[in-house]
Design an enzyme around this catalytic site. Structure first.
Site, PDB file in Angstrom:
ATOM      1  N   ARG A  16     -20.831  -0.016   9.324  1.00  0.00           N
ATOM      2  CA  ARG A  16     -20.006  -0.018   7.857  1.00  0.00           C
ATOM      3  C   ARG A  16     -19.420  -1.185   7.731  1.00  0.00           C
ATOM      4  NH1 ARG A  16     -14.728   0.185  10.945  1.00  0.00           N
ATOM      5  NH2 ARG A  16     -15.153   0.819  13.018  1.00  0.00           N
ATOM      6  N   ASN A  93     -21.950  -9.828  13.764  1.00  0.00           N
ATOM      7  CA  ASN A  93     -20.814  -9.345  12.677  1.00  0.00           C
ATOM      8  C   ASN A  93     -19.641  -8.476  13.544  1.00  0.00           C
ATOM      9  OD1 ASN A  93     -19.920  -8.294  10.070  1.00  0.00           O
ATOM     10  ND2 ASN A  93     -20.561  -6.409  11.011  1.00  0.00           N
ATOM     11  N   TYR A 158      -6.900 -13.307  16.987  1.00  0.00           N
ATOM     12  CA  TYR A 158      -8.050 -13.271  15.994  1.00  0.00           C
ATOM     13  C   TYR A 158      -8.688 -14.707  15.386  1.00  0.00           C
ATOM     14  CZ  TYR A 158     -10.792 -11.328  11.964  1.00  0.00           C
ATOM     15  OH  TYR A 158     -11.605 -11.285  11.018  1.00  0.00           O
ATOM     16  N   LYS A 162     -12.083 -16.598  15.948  1.00  0.00           N
ATOM     17  CA  LYS A 162     -12.879 -17.067  14.936  1.00  0.00           C
ATOM     18  C   LYS A 162     -13.037 -18.636  14.914  1.00  0.00           C
ATOM     19  CE  LYS A 162     -13.679 -12.833  13.274  1.00  0.00           C
ATOM     20  NZ  LYS A 162     -14.968 -12.140  13.177  1.00  0.00           N
ATOM     21  N   ILE A 191     -11.885  -9.561   2.447  1.00  0.00           N
ATOM     22  CA  ILE A 191     -13.063  -8.578   2.162  1.00  0.00           C
ATOM     23  C   ILE A 191     -12.604  -6.988   2.197  1.00  0.00           C
ATOM     24  CG2 ILE A 191     -15.400  -8.005   2.502  1.00  0.00           C
ATOM     25  CD1 ILE A 191     -14.882 -11.057   1.733  1.00  0.00           C
TER      26      ILE A 191
HETATM   27  N1  NAD Z   1     -12.738  -7.638   6.149  1.00  0.00           N
HETATM   28  C1  NAD Z   1     -12.476  -8.794   5.998  1.00  0.00           C
HETATM   29  O1  NAD Z   1     -11.531  -9.009   5.227  1.00  0.00           O
HETATM   30  C2  NAD Z   1     -12.932  -9.805   6.999  1.00  0.00           C
HETATM   31  C3  NAD Z   1     -12.744 -11.104   6.698  1.00  0.00           C
HETATM   32  C4  NAD Z   1     -13.041 -12.203   7.480  1.00  0.00           C
HETATM   33  C5  NAD Z   1     -14.005 -11.931   8.553  1.00  0.00           C
HETATM   34  N2  NAD Z   1     -14.455 -10.437   8.773  1.00  0.00           N
HETATM   35  C6  NAD Z   1     -14.970 -10.174   9.998  1.00  0.00           C
HETATM   36  O2  NAD Z   1     -16.369  -9.453   9.595  1.00  0.00           O
HETATM   37  C7  NAD Z   1     -16.666  -8.599  10.508  1.00  0.00           C
HETATM   38  C8  NAD Z   1     -16.920  -7.218  10.138  1.00  0.00           C
HETATM   39  O3  NAD Z   1     -15.642  -6.766   9.591  1.00  0.00           O
HETATM   40  P1  NAD Z   1     -15.471  -5.503   8.900  1.00  0.00           P
HETATM   41  O4  NAD Z   1     -14.339  -5.793   7.836  1.00  0.00           O
HETATM   42  O5  NAD Z   1     -16.580  -5.182   8.238  1.00  0.00           O
HETATM   43  O6  NAD Z   1     -14.949  -4.499   9.932  1.00  0.00           O
HETATM   44  P2  NAD Z   1     -15.076  -2.858  10.193  1.00  0.00           P
HETATM   45  O7  NAD Z   1     -13.971  -2.725  11.139  1.00  0.00           O
HETATM   46  O8  NAD Z   1     -15.316  -2.142   8.893  1.00  0.00           O
HETATM   47  O9  NAD Z   1     -16.383  -2.983  10.983  1.00  0.00           O
HETATM   48  C9  NAD Z   1     -16.680  -3.392  12.318  1.00  0.00           C
HETATM   49  C10 NAD Z   1     -17.835  -3.092  12.840  1.00  0.00           C
HETATM   50  O10 NAD Z   1     -17.907  -3.713  14.079  1.00  0.00           O
HETATM   51  C11 NAD Z   1     -18.110  -2.749  15.286  1.00  0.00           C
HETATM   52  N3  NAD Z   1     -17.500  -2.851  16.558  1.00  0.00           N
HETATM   53  C12 NAD Z   1     -16.369  -2.927  16.880  1.00  0.00           C
HETATM   54  N4  NAD Z   1     -15.980  -3.293  18.133  1.00  0.00           N
HETATM   55  C13 NAD Z   1     -17.276  -3.237  18.693  1.00  0.00           C
HETATM   56  C14 NAD Z   1     -17.607  -3.490  19.908  1.00  0.00           C
HETATM   57  N5  NAD Z   1     -16.828  -3.587  21.040  1.00  0.00           N
HETATM   58  N6  NAD Z   1     -18.918  -3.391  20.066  1.00  0.00           N
HETATM   59  C15 NAD Z   1     -20.059  -3.155  19.197  1.00  0.00           C
HETATM   60  N7  NAD Z   1     -19.434  -3.020  17.819  1.00  0.00           N
HETATM   61  C16 NAD Z   1     -18.417  -2.959  17.395  1.00  0.00           C
HETATM   62  C17 NAD Z   1     -17.679  -1.221  14.641  1.00  0.00           C
HETATM   63  O11 NAD Z   1     -18.337  -0.064  15.092  1.00  0.00           O
HETATM   64  C18 NAD Z   1     -18.200  -1.667  13.241  1.00  0.00           C
HETATM   65  O12 NAD Z   1     -19.440  -1.182  13.039  1.00  0.00           O
HETATM   66  C19 NAD Z   1     -15.755  -8.980  11.886  1.00  0.00           C
HETATM   67  O13 NAD Z   1     -16.204  -9.898  12.567  1.00  0.00           O
HETATM   68  C20 NAD Z   1     -14.666  -9.374  11.116  1.00  0.00           C
HETATM   69  O14 NAD Z   1     -13.725 -10.228  11.911  1.00  0.00           O
HETATM   70  C21 NAD Z   1     -13.823  -9.580   8.161  1.00  0.00           C
END
Ligand code: NAD
Length: 250
Positions: A16, A93, A158, A162, A191
């Site tokens: 997702r 990711n 966090y 990062k 995001i």
């Molecule tokens: N959403 C934001 O604003 C944002 C900003 C900066 C960075 N990020 C980074 O982007 C990446 C994706 O974030 P997102 O917002 O899509 O998150 P999300 O929570 O929507 O999705 C996270 C995904 O990671 C998987 N996951 C979680 N723990 C796991 C594990 N132990 N093993 C395997 N898979 C695992 C989940 O199953 C899911 O598929 C992350 O690294 C997050 O830190 C997100």
């Protein structure tokens, strides 16, 4: 490239959010995608990702496994190469948050975030680089975050994970450049995904006022940058941390 010219991509946390958007941006008939996730077994998000990418003619597999588990990741990556012959692209990711102020942070909150966000990048990259260096081709993109550069109250774990990804990216980029493997990081700002949906309105507002472009980013914004970084057009880019945040951090 494989004999049939098909490339093989691995995306962690692909069920997702940003991971799914990356898969959808890359999906095409000439690509095999293997992703993992760690959603509850009853969650259908991974199946939906498979259905969506299949409609674009992409061969795709999704497996539930914990990326912080070193042994499980070795078996996962070895399995990808056994089944598909190679690994061209790795997008690290998967990530989680356990936000709280430092004085309230439990050791378990620290350990979980560092394990899932940072150790996982070591696990997956080390396993994939073994094959990429032999192939003399590879593209690795790590998903960091703007808070790894700026810091953020309530996210010491966090932000540390990062920032760790950023140092890791530059170090490994130097190690493997001679084998035509590039390693870069993308540092998104705010995001719209399930990860940010759980923030309170107050915290969301506090983020939004810091964004000169005046809107939150979409997973597709991140996905398009990743698509570029794994393309031939980006073959001279390595060891970079590319920020994507609507101007929140300059
Ligand atoms: N959403 C934001 O604003 C944002 C900003 C900066 C960075 N990020 C980074 O982007 C990446 C994706 O974030 P997102 O917002 O899509 O998150 P999300 O929570 O929507 O999705 C996270 C995904 O990671 C998987 N996951 C979680 N723990 C796991 C594990 N132990 N093993 C395997 N898979 C695992 C989940 O199953 C899911 O598929 C992350 O690294 C997050 O830190 C997100």
């Amino acid at each position: 490239m494989a004999e049939n010219n098909k490339k093989v991509a691995v995306v962690t946390g692909g069920s997702r959010g940003i991971g799914r958007a990356i898969i959808m941006a890359l999906a095409e008939p000439n690509l095999t995608v293997v992703f993992n996730h760690f959603d509850p077994p009853e969650d259908t998000a991974a199946d939906e990702t498979i259905e969506m990418a299949s409609k674009k003619g992409c061969e795709i597999e999704g497996l539930r496994l914990d990326v912080s588990n070193h042994q499980a990741v070795q078996e996962f990556v070895n399995g990808v190469v056994e089944r598909h012959g190679r690994i061209d692209i790795l997008v690290n990711n998967a990530g989680i948050t356990r936000d709280t102020l430092l004085l309230r942070m439990k050791e378990a909150d620290w350990d979980a975030v560092l394990a899932v966000n940072l150790k996982s990048v070591f696990n997956c990259t080390q396993a994939a680089v073994r094959f990429m260096t032999k192939q003399r081709y590879g593209r690795i993109v790590n998903i960091a975050s703007v808070v790894g550069a700026m810091g953020n109250a309530g996210q010491a774990n966090y932000a540390a994970s990062k920032a760790g990804i950023m140092g890791f990216t530059k170090s490994v980029a130097r190690e493997v450049a001679g084998r035509n493997v590039t390693v870069n990081a993308v540092a998104p700002g705010f995001i719209e995904t399930e990860m940010t949906a759980k923030l309170s309105d107050k915290v969301r507002e506090a983020f939004l006022v810091q964004i000169p472009l005046g809107r939150a980013g979409q997973p597709e914004d991140v996905a398009q940058l990743v698509k570029f970084l794994v393309s031939e057009d980006a073959s001279y880019i390595t060891g970079q941390i590319i920020h994507l945040n609507g101007g929140m951090y300059m």
